[in-house]
Design an enzyme around this catalytic site. Structure first.
Site, PDB file in Angstrom:
ATOM      1  N   ASP A  36       0.840  -1.192   0.000  1.00 26.14           N
ATOM      2  CA  ASP A  36       0.000   0.000   0.000  1.00 26.14           C
ATOM      3  C   ASP A  36       0.882   1.251   0.000  1.00 26.14           C
ATOM      4  O   ASP A  36       2.036   1.207   0.442  1.00 26.14           O
ATOM      5  CB  ASP A  36      -0.897  -0.044   1.240  1.00 26.14           C
ATOM      6  N   ASP A  96      -0.271   5.157   0.756  1.00 24.18           N
ATOM      7  CA  ASP A  96      -0.532   6.131   1.818  1.00 24.18           C
ATOM      8  C   ASP A  96      -0.738   5.424   3.158  1.00 24.18           C
ATOM      9  O   ASP A  96      -1.575   4.531   3.295  1.00 24.18           O
ATOM     10  CB  ASP A  96      -1.775   6.962   1.484  1.00 24.18           C
ATOM     11  N   CYS A 103      -6.174   2.354  -8.214  1.00 27.95           N
ATOM     12  CA  CYS A 103      -7.617   2.437  -8.447  1.00 27.95           C
ATOM     13  C   CYS A 103      -8.036   3.881  -8.209  1.00 27.95           C
ATOM     14  O   CYS A 103      -7.850   4.401  -7.105  1.00 27.95           O
ATOM     15  CB  CYS A 103      -8.381   1.508  -7.508  1.00 27.95           C
ATOM     16  N   HIS A 119     -11.126   5.167  -8.305  1.00 24.65           N
ATOM     17  CA  HIS A 119     -12.564   5.286  -8.084  1.00 24.65           C
ATOM     18  C   HIS A 119     -12.921   5.566  -6.632  1.00 24.65           C
ATOM     19  O   HIS A 119     -12.153   5.267  -5.717  1.00 24.65           O
ATOM     20  CB  HIS A 119     -13.268   4.006  -8.547  1.00 24.65           C
ATOM     21  N   CYS A 161     -16.535  -0.304  -8.461  1.00 24.83           N
ATOM     22  CA  CYS A 161     -15.649  -0.783  -9.516  1.00 24.83           C
ATOM     23  C   CYS A 161     -15.100  -2.156  -9.150  1.00 24.83           C
ATOM     24  O   CYS A 161     -15.253  -2.636  -8.031  1.00 24.83           O
ATOM     25  CB  CYS A 161     -14.496   0.194  -9.725  1.00 24.83           C
ATOM     26  N   CYS A 199     -11.796  -2.824  -9.435  1.00 19.47           N
ATOM     27  CA  CYS A 199     -10.349  -2.732  -9.205  1.00 19.47           C
ATOM     28  C   CYS A 199      -9.975  -2.182  -7.841  1.00 19.47           C
ATOM     29  O   CYS A 199      -8.796  -2.144  -7.483  1.00 19.47           O
ATOM     30  CB  CYS A 199      -9.697  -1.883 -10.296  1.00 19.47           C
ATOM     31  N   ASP A 228      -1.783  -0.664   5.851  1.00 19.85           N
ATOM     32  CA  ASP A 228      -2.188  -0.204   7.178  1.00 19.85           C
ATOM     33  C   ASP A 228      -3.680  -0.337   7.435  1.00 19.85           C
ATOM     34  O   ASP A 228      -4.156   0.052   8.498  1.00 19.85           O
ATOM     35  CB  ASP A 228      -1.765   1.258   7.375  1.00 19.85           C
TER      36      ASP A 228
END
EC number: 3.1.3.15
Length: 355
Positions: free
Chosen positions: A9, A11, A93, A95, A101, A103, A130
């Site tokens: 990941d 952020d 992604c 969205h 969606c 994804c 996280d």
């Protein structure tokens, strides 16, 4: 040949997530998580390939304009690359959650190429993030998830966990009386699966794994229509051999362990992974059986295990209840084993130079 991957990941994991709006849309908001670059460099050296996967709500809309996102993101990528950290892919992604969606994490559309047969080494690949959605993505991919946290699971800790040797052993013992299959993972916890056909014995073996801080899988078929003797004995022999093999050259282990847990029962256990099999055992029981386990087989189990594991083991318990007395022995052994197998360096704990 399959490859081990880390799906990471962005952020809150690679870089800090601003608490005011959860968006890194200005250069002054860009801040790397502590020790992330040294950790990723070490993980790359250990053969992991890196894939970044991130949900960026409304990317390309007024909520998160593309140009506001691109500046800090590109700088982040340039810094990573300048230090030798290379991502095979960056998966985004764009969205909102309500867009439904295919994804957005934890859905798997973005990672489908890695889920094709022969690509991903699922036993040694991880999702690191996280949020709960990162762990859900890992489940959906059939791999392990690690929930990053600065306090409880930071980058140095993750790096240490993923780069230390995976002390594992698999032992099969087949005789005319039993078929025993034992697997042990000394550096993994939880998820033990135990089936010997003797329910109380299964519970006792689980006590060893739980209090020993490791995982094991035990499957036994035996001549229980006669009694539990061969099942318990051969399980002890196979488990002892598996533990010995998983310990490898024993470098860095504590070697010794001692516990004196006091509950209703007073159980004492001292262990030396000495290379010399020996058992001192003292336990008196009122009845011949606890559940479906013969109490006389408790000593026989530990004698068999200490023989094939090649350890010096002292066990003693006092108490009023047979169930608790038996359980105290297995629990004390597990806690002692946890101390003794813990790795704290790379030296061999023996003046003789051999264990």
């Amino acid at each position: 040949m399959t490859q081990k991957y880390l799906f990471i990941d962005r952020d809150g994991t690679l870089i800090s997530e601003p608490p005011e709006d959860f968006q890194v849309d200005r250069f002054d908001k860009l801040a790397f998580e502590p020790q992330v670059i040294p950790a990723l460099l070490k993980l790359q050296q250990e053969g992991y390939k890196l894939v970044m996967i991130t949900n960026q709500d409304g990317l390309g809309t007024d909520s998160l304009p593309q140009e506001a996102f691109d500046g800090p993101h590109n700088l982040m990528m340039q810094i990573f690359a300048s230090q030798g950290v290379n991502f095979e892919e960056v998966l985004i992604c764009p969205h909102f959650p309500g867009d439904n969606c295919a994804c957005r994490k934890p859905k798997t559309q973005l990672v489908l190429p890695w889920l094709e047969e022969g690509v991903l080494d699922k036993s040694h690949s991880y999702v690191i993030g996280d949020r709960a959605t990162d762990l859900e993505l890992a489940d959906n991919m059939g791999i392990t998830g690690l929930r990053y946290d600065r306090e409880t699971l930071d980058w140095p800790t993750i790096c240490e966990q993923l780069t230390r040797s995976d002390r594992y052993a698999h032992v099969e013992r087949i005789t005319k009386e039993t078929q025993v299959d034992v697997k042990v993972w000394l550096d993994r916890e939880g998820g033990s699966k135990i089936h010997t056909g003797v329910g109380f014995f299964d519970h006792m073996l689980d006590q060893i794994a739980t209090h020993g801080g490791f995982r094991m899988e035990v499957n036994v078929g035996g001549d229980l229509y006669i009694d539990d003797h061969h099942t318990v004995e051969d399980t002890g022999l196979a488990l002892g051999e598996a533990l010995k093999l998983a310990l490898g050259d024993k470098r860095g282990i504590n070697r010794f362990g001692f516990v004196l847990p006091m509950d209703e029962c007073l159980a004492r256990c001292a262990l030396d992974i000495s290379g010399r099999p020996h058992l001192e055992y003292k336990a008196d029981f009122t009845y011949q059986r606890v559940g479906d386990l013969s109490t006389e087989m408790v000593e026989h189990f530990f004698r068999s295990l200490s023989y094939t594991m090649a350890v010096t083991l002292h066990l003693k318990t006092k108490g009023k209840n047979d169930h608790h007395r038996v359980e105290s022995l297995f629990k004390a052994f597990g806690r002692t084993l946890r101390q003794a197998i813990r790795v704290q360096g790379d030296a061999l704990p023996s003046s003789k130079g051999v264990l």
